[in-house]
Design a protein around this motif. Structure first.
Motif, PDB file in Angstrom:
ATOM      1  N   LYS A 174       3.348  -8.147  -5.856  1.00  0.00           N
ATOM      2  CA  LYS A 174       4.316  -8.886  -4.821  1.00  0.00           C
ATOM      3  C   LYS A 174       4.910  -7.810  -3.947  1.00  0.00           C
ATOM      4  N   ASN A 175       5.109  -8.003  -2.673  1.00  0.00           N
ATOM      5  CA  ASN A 175       5.806  -7.187  -1.730  1.00  0.00           C
ATOM      6  C   ASN A 175       7.063  -6.731  -2.043  1.00  0.00           C
ATOM      7  N   PRO A 176       7.998  -5.835  -1.752  1.00  0.00           N
ATOM      8  CA  PRO A 176       9.606  -5.854  -1.845  1.00  0.00           C
ATOM      9  C   PRO A 176       9.992  -7.162  -1.846  1.00  0.00           C
ATOM     10  N   SER A 177       9.921  -7.806  -0.781  1.00  0.00           N
ATOM     11  CA  SER A 177      10.943  -8.975  -0.655  1.00  0.00           C
ATOM     12  C   SER A 177      10.501 -10.326  -1.712  1.00  0.00           C
ATOM     13  N   GLY A 178       9.484 -10.154  -2.450  1.00  0.00           N
ATOM     14  CA  GLY A 178       8.854 -11.045  -3.094  1.00  0.00           C
ATOM     15  C   GLY A 178       8.173 -12.239  -2.205  1.00  0.00           C
ATOM     16  N   SER A 179       7.774 -12.366  -0.982  1.00  0.00           N
ATOM     17  CA  SER A 179       7.642 -13.252   0.166  1.00  0.00           C
ATOM     18  C   SER A 179       5.992 -13.429   0.001  1.00  0.00           C
ATOM     19  N   ASP A 199       1.831   4.010 -10.988  1.00  0.00           N
ATOM     20  CA  ASP A 199       1.852   3.911 -12.186  1.00  0.00           C
ATOM     21  C   ASP A 199       1.377   2.619 -12.343  1.00  0.00           C
ATOM     22  N   GLU A 200       1.274   1.953 -13.647  1.00  0.00           N
ATOM     23  CA  GLU A 200       0.743   0.600 -13.960  1.00  0.00           C
ATOM     24  C   GLU A 200       1.226  -0.315 -13.177  1.00  0.00           C
ATOM     25  N   ASN A 201       2.593  -0.190 -12.888  1.00  0.00           N
ATOM     26  CA  ASN A 201       3.307  -1.382 -12.280  1.00  0.00           C
ATOM     27  C   ASN A 201       3.664  -1.291 -10.839  1.00  0.00           C
ATOM     28  N   ARG A 202       3.180  -0.196 -10.148  1.00  0.00           N
ATOM     29  CA  ARG A 202       3.805   0.048  -8.863  1.00  0.00           C
ATOM     30  C   ARG A 202       2.925   0.872  -8.154  1.00  0.00           C
ATOM     31  N   LEU A 203       2.718   0.272  -6.699  1.00  0.00           N
ATOM     32  CA  LEU A 203       1.746   0.787  -5.795  1.00  0.00           C
ATOM     33  C   LEU A 203       2.589   1.126  -4.446  1.00  0.00           C
ATOM     34  N   GLU A 204       2.067   2.307  -3.891  1.00  0.00           N
ATOM     35  CA  GLU A 204       2.581   2.448  -2.580  1.00  0.00           C
ATOM     36  C   GLU A 204       1.795   2.341  -1.554  1.00  0.00           C
ATOM     37  N   GLY A 205       2.170   1.633  -0.672  1.00  0.00           N
ATOM     38  CA  GLY A 205       1.013   1.286   0.629  1.00  0.00           C
ATOM     39  C   GLY A 205       1.543   1.929   2.001  1.00  0.00           C
ATOM     40  N   LYS A 206       0.887   2.663   2.642  1.00  0.00           N
ATOM     41  CA  LYS A 206       1.323   3.386   3.863  1.00  0.00           C
ATOM     42  C   LYS A 206       0.292   2.889   4.880  1.00  0.00           C
ATOM     43  N   GLY A 207       1.165   2.866   6.214  1.00  0.00           N
ATOM     44  CA  GLY A 207       0.096   2.536   7.299  1.00  0.00           C
ATOM     45  C   GLY A 207       0.892   3.005   8.726  1.00  0.00           C
ATOM     46  N   CYS A 208       0.153   3.125   9.588  1.00  0.00           N
ATOM     47  CA  CYS A 208       0.867   3.511  10.942  1.00  0.00           C
ATOM     48  C   CYS A 208       0.087   2.430  12.095  1.00  0.00           C
ATOM     49  N   LEU A 209       0.865   2.275  12.926  1.00  0.00           N
ATOM     50  CA  LEU A 209       0.275   1.509  14.134  1.00  0.00           C
ATOM     51  C   LEU A 209      -0.858   2.044  14.884  1.00  0.00           C
ATOM     52  N   LEU A 210      -0.413   3.214  15.571  1.00  0.00           N
ATOM     53  CA  LEU A 210      -1.346   3.845  16.527  1.00  0.00           C
ATOM     54  C   LEU A 210      -1.423   5.363  16.297  1.00  0.00           C
ATOM     55  N   GLY A 211      -2.094   6.151  16.166  1.00  0.00           N
ATOM     56  CA  GLY A 211      -2.169   7.691  16.177  1.00  0.00           C
ATOM     57  C   GLY A 211      -1.232   8.396  15.418  1.00  0.00           C
ATOM     58  N   GLY A 212      -0.583   7.521  14.062  1.00  0.00           N
ATOM     59  CA  GLY A 212       0.534   8.228  13.254  1.00  0.00           C
ATOM     60  C   GLY A 212       1.710   7.840  13.733  1.00  0.00           C
ATOM     61  N   ILE A 213       1.842   7.087  14.947  1.00  0.00           N
ATOM     62  CA  ILE A 213       3.084   6.506  15.202  1.00  0.00           C
ATOM     63  C   ILE A 213       3.555   5.141  14.491  1.00  0.00           C
ATOM     64  N   GLY A 214       4.916   5.187  14.362  1.00  0.00           N
ATOM     65  CA  GLY A 214       5.399   4.009  13.544  1.00  0.00           C
ATOM     66  C   GLY A 214       5.014   3.821  11.920  1.00  0.00           C
ATOM     67  N   CYS A 215       4.654   4.963  11.516  1.00  0.00           N
ATOM     68  CA  CYS A 215       4.321   4.610  10.092  1.00  0.00           C
ATOM     69  C   CYS A 215       5.509   4.266   9.289  1.00  0.00           C
ATOM     70  N   ARG A 216       4.865   3.344   8.145  1.00  0.00           N
ATOM     71  CA  ARG A 216       6.182   2.767   7.156  1.00  0.00           C
ATOM     72  C   ARG A 216       5.306   2.965   6.035  1.00  0.00           C
ATOM     73  N   SER A 217       6.013   2.681   4.872  1.00  0.00           N
ATOM     74  CA  SER A 217       5.463   2.519   3.414  1.00  0.00           C
ATOM     75  C   SER A 217       6.232   1.636   2.841  1.00  0.00           C
ATOM     76  N   GLN A 218       5.806   1.085   1.727  1.00  0.00           N
ATOM     77  CA  GLN A 218       6.494  -0.007   0.880  1.00  0.00           C
ATOM     78  C   GLN A 218       6.036   0.232  -0.351  1.00  0.00           C
ATOM     79  N   ILE A 219       6.778  -0.156  -1.592  1.00  0.00           N
ATOM     80  CA  ILE A 219       6.384   0.066  -3.115  1.00  0.00           C
ATOM     81  C   ILE A 219       6.230  -1.460  -3.458  1.00  0.00           C
ATOM     82  N   TRP A 220       5.094  -1.898  -3.910  1.00  0.00           N
ATOM     83  CA  TRP A 220       4.712  -3.166  -4.458  1.00  0.00           C
ATOM     84  C   TRP A 220       4.970  -3.175  -5.960  1.00  0.00           C
ATOM     85  N   THR A 221       4.954  -4.215  -6.607  1.00  0.00           N
ATOM     86  CA  THR A 221       5.170  -4.480  -8.008  1.00  0.00           C
ATOM     87  C   THR A 221       4.294  -5.509  -8.680  1.00  0.00           C
TER      88      THR A 221
END
Length: 137
Positions: A33-38, A111-133
């Motif tokens: 699930k994503n951080p907000s559970g949505s 770890d077994e219960n957490r993943l980190e996803g990272k992504g950027c819109l274009l050319g390394g701009i607007g990058c974000r990351s989130q932890i999923w559970t």
């Protein structure tokens, strides 16, 4: 989807395994699930790659997805063609339904219960990351 949703989608990408997956990759199998559970995504093999399929989404996530795509959110493959680039790290493509665009991203098994996803819109701009559970079976 918003940039925040792109990041969520990127995290989901890392949830499936392939026949070439390492031990760390095997930890990515399951439902997350994503951080907000949505949004909940199931990691699953798709050929020699890993994919993430939406198995549940709340009403707001479903409505947001309809803004950019005429496909139903639940059942869609948001994460495609993910492959291991090094132990515990995957790279692939993420489809963001709200805006109808596909981006590249990475997922790292923390770890077994957490993943980190990272992504950027274009050319390394607007990058974000989130932890999923992981969602327990």
């Amino acid at each position: 989807m918003t940039l925040a949703r792109i990041t969520i989608a990127l995290t989901l990408l890392f949830t499936a395994s392939t026949s070439t997956a390492t031990a760390a990759g095997n930890k990515s199998q399951g439902v997350w699930k994503n951080p907000s559970g949505s949004v909940h995504v199931r990691a699953e093999p798709c050929g020699k790659f890993m994919c993430g399929v939406v198995v549940w989404a709340n009403d707001k996530a479903i409505a947001d997805a309809k803004k950019g795509s005429n496909k139903p959110l639940v059942g869609s493959s948001l994460f495609r063609d993910f492959k291991v680039v090094k132990d515990g790290v995957w790279r692939g493509r993420v489809f963001v339904p709200d805006i109808g665009k596909t981006f590249s991203g990475t997922i790292t098994v923390l770890d077994e219960n957490r993943l980190e996803g990272k992504g950027c819109l274009l050319g390394g701009i607007g990058c974000r990351s989130q932890i999923w559970t992981r969602i327990s079976a």
